[in-house]
Enzyme design. Structure first.
Site, mmCIF file in Angstrom:
data_model
loop_
_atom_site.group_PDB
_atom_site.id
_atom_site.type_symbol
_atom_site.label_atom_id
_atom_site.label_comp_id
_atom_site.label_asym_id
_atom_site.label_seq_id
_atom_site.Cartn_x
_atom_site.Cartn_y
_atom_site.Cartn_z
ATOM 1 C CG ASP A 44 54.227 19.370 42.396
ATOM 2 O OD1 ASP A 44 53.375 18.399 41.872
ATOM 3 O OD2 ASP A 44 53.824 19.947 43.325
ATOM 4 C CG ASP A 45 52.277 21.300 39.227
ATOM 5 O OD1 ASP A 45 51.670 20.503 38.153
ATOM 6 O OD2 ASP A 45 52.100 21.174 40.222
ATOM 7 C CG HIS A 96 51.351 16.974 38.435
ATOM 8 N ND1 HIS A 96 50.145 16.304 38.766
ATOM 9 C CD2 HIS A 96 52.139 16.956 39.253
ATOM 10 C CE1 HIS A 96 50.130 16.134 39.911
ATOM 11 N NE2 HIS A 96 51.226 16.542 40.571
ATOM 12 C CG HIS A 140 49.317 14.220 45.196
ATOM 13 N ND1 HIS A 140 49.486 13.503 43.894
ATOM 14 C CD2 HIS A 140 49.802 15.442 44.805
ATOM 15 C CE1 HIS A 140 50.133 13.991 43.271
ATOM 16 N NE2 HIS A 140 50.425 15.216 43.582
ATOM 17 C CG HIS A 176 55.401 14.267 42.469
ATOM 18 N ND1 HIS A 176 54.517 13.754 43.518
ATOM 19 C CD2 HIS A 176 54.516 15.311 42.070
ATOM 20 C CE1 HIS A 176 53.420 14.431 43.284
ATOM 21 N NE2 HIS A 176 53.414 15.361 42.719
ATOM 22 C CD GLU A 215 50.575 19.403 48.232
ATOM 23 O OE1 GLU A 215 51.377 20.243 47.486
ATOM 24 O OE2 GLU A 215 50.015 18.489 47.722
#
Length: 321
Positions: free
Chosen positions: A276-277, A12, A195, A10, A198
């Site tokens: 994630d990021d 981005h 997603h 995961h 969350e």
């Protein structure tokens, strides 16, 4: 643990743009940035405080996405994402991106964005030898009509995609709005990750599975609120793409100690650890293993279990030696 492949499921790519690249692209395209060098720009494009909240987190995208002024910039950041994965020692990474989100700031053609990202990923694979799977995102925040346009853009390169994801404002744009979009995704033979769980509760996860056909859940931490859902996820082998530091920074959970990842693993769910990021969060996968996971109460065997789970639920096969 080191005998296991290092996998990030995961991540981005549009949330992992180098600060140096943001600075360089800003200069190339005459885009005024809030900093003129790496140190002065960094606080505006990555997190510098422990738990800034969702709004502050999303604000960081303003400057990183704001420099994607042409298709070449999109190709470059895709290529650099693969190089970053190589430099982190990743064996396999699933990179996801929203062409509409990347196109928005400068009115780019979303199809051109998709083509540029695919080209950058291909060049990165050839240069660095990292196994990369590409996931296209439908950004639910733009609504149903734009999601169709985004899907059409993604499908111009659908043979190069492994899966399609639904991301964005989970609370105000529920899964039910996108049933027809994901029926088409499944008909095209692509995997589905969504997603869910969350910002919204366990019901959002149920909807992602029942309405959209999700095989994996992005984040999914609110599953802990529903024992029946927990049983269902375990029995159906539906994986969770957990992101510890990101969840703290977006205030999805108050701190590492409150994160449910350990409980999810102890319940036998296929929970994993991901970034994630990472560019915005200021972390890498090693940080999540060595710092975030222990802070969330995981012992070595549980971190290893999460890594084994990643091998099992990866969308492209990985032969564990």
């Amino acid at each position: 643990m080191e005998s296991l492949p290092k996998i990030d499921l995961h991540r981005h790519l549009d949330g992992n743009i180098r600060t140096a690249t943001i600075l360089d692209l800003g200069r190339q395209h005459g885009i005024e940035l809030p900093g003129t060098d790496l140190e002065s720009l960094r606080p505006y494009v990555s997190i510098t405080e422990p738990a800034p909240g969702l709004v502050a987190f999303l604000e960081k995208f303003r400057w990183s996405i704001g420099v994607l002024a042409d298709a070449e910039a999109c190709r470059r950041i895709a290529f650099e994402n693969v190089e970053d994965a190589k430099n982190e020692g990743l064996d396999y990474v699933e990179l996801r991106f929203s062409p509409w989100f990347m196109a928005e700031a400068h009115g780019l053609n979303p199809q051109a964005v998709v083509e540029a990202v695919v080209a950058g990923i291909d060049e990165g694979r050839a240069a660095f030898g990292v196994k990369v799977a590409l996931i296209g995102i439908l950004s639910r925040t733009y609504g149903e009509d734009v999601a169709w346009k985004e899907l059409e853009a993604l499908f111009t390169c659908r043979s190069r995609l492994t899966a399609v994801d639904l991301a964005g404002d989970e609370v105000n744009f529920p899964a039910g709005l996108f049933k027809k979009h994901f029926a088409r995704v499944r008909d095209a033979g692509l995997h589905v990750t969504v997603h869910a769980g969350e910002a919204a509760g366990a019901e959002s996860i149920w909807d992602a599975i029942r309405l959209l056909g999700a095989e994996r859940i992005g984040h999914g931490i609110r599953a802990i609120e529903d024992p029946v859902l927990m049983d269902f996820l375990r029995e159906r082998r539906i994986g969770l793409e957990c992101c510890l530091t990101s969840n703290i920074q977006t205030s999805s959970v108050p701190d590492y100690a409150s994160h449910p990842l350990r409980s999810l693993l102890e319940a036998g769910l296929l929970a994993t650890i991901n970034t994630d990021d990472p560019g915005i969060s200021g972390i890498d996968l090693d940080y999540e293993f060595r710092t975030a996971a222990p802070a969330a109460g995981l012992i070595g065997a549980q971190i290893e279990l999460a890594r084994r789970n990643a091998v099992e639920i990866a969308f492209e096969s990985w032969n564990l030696k």
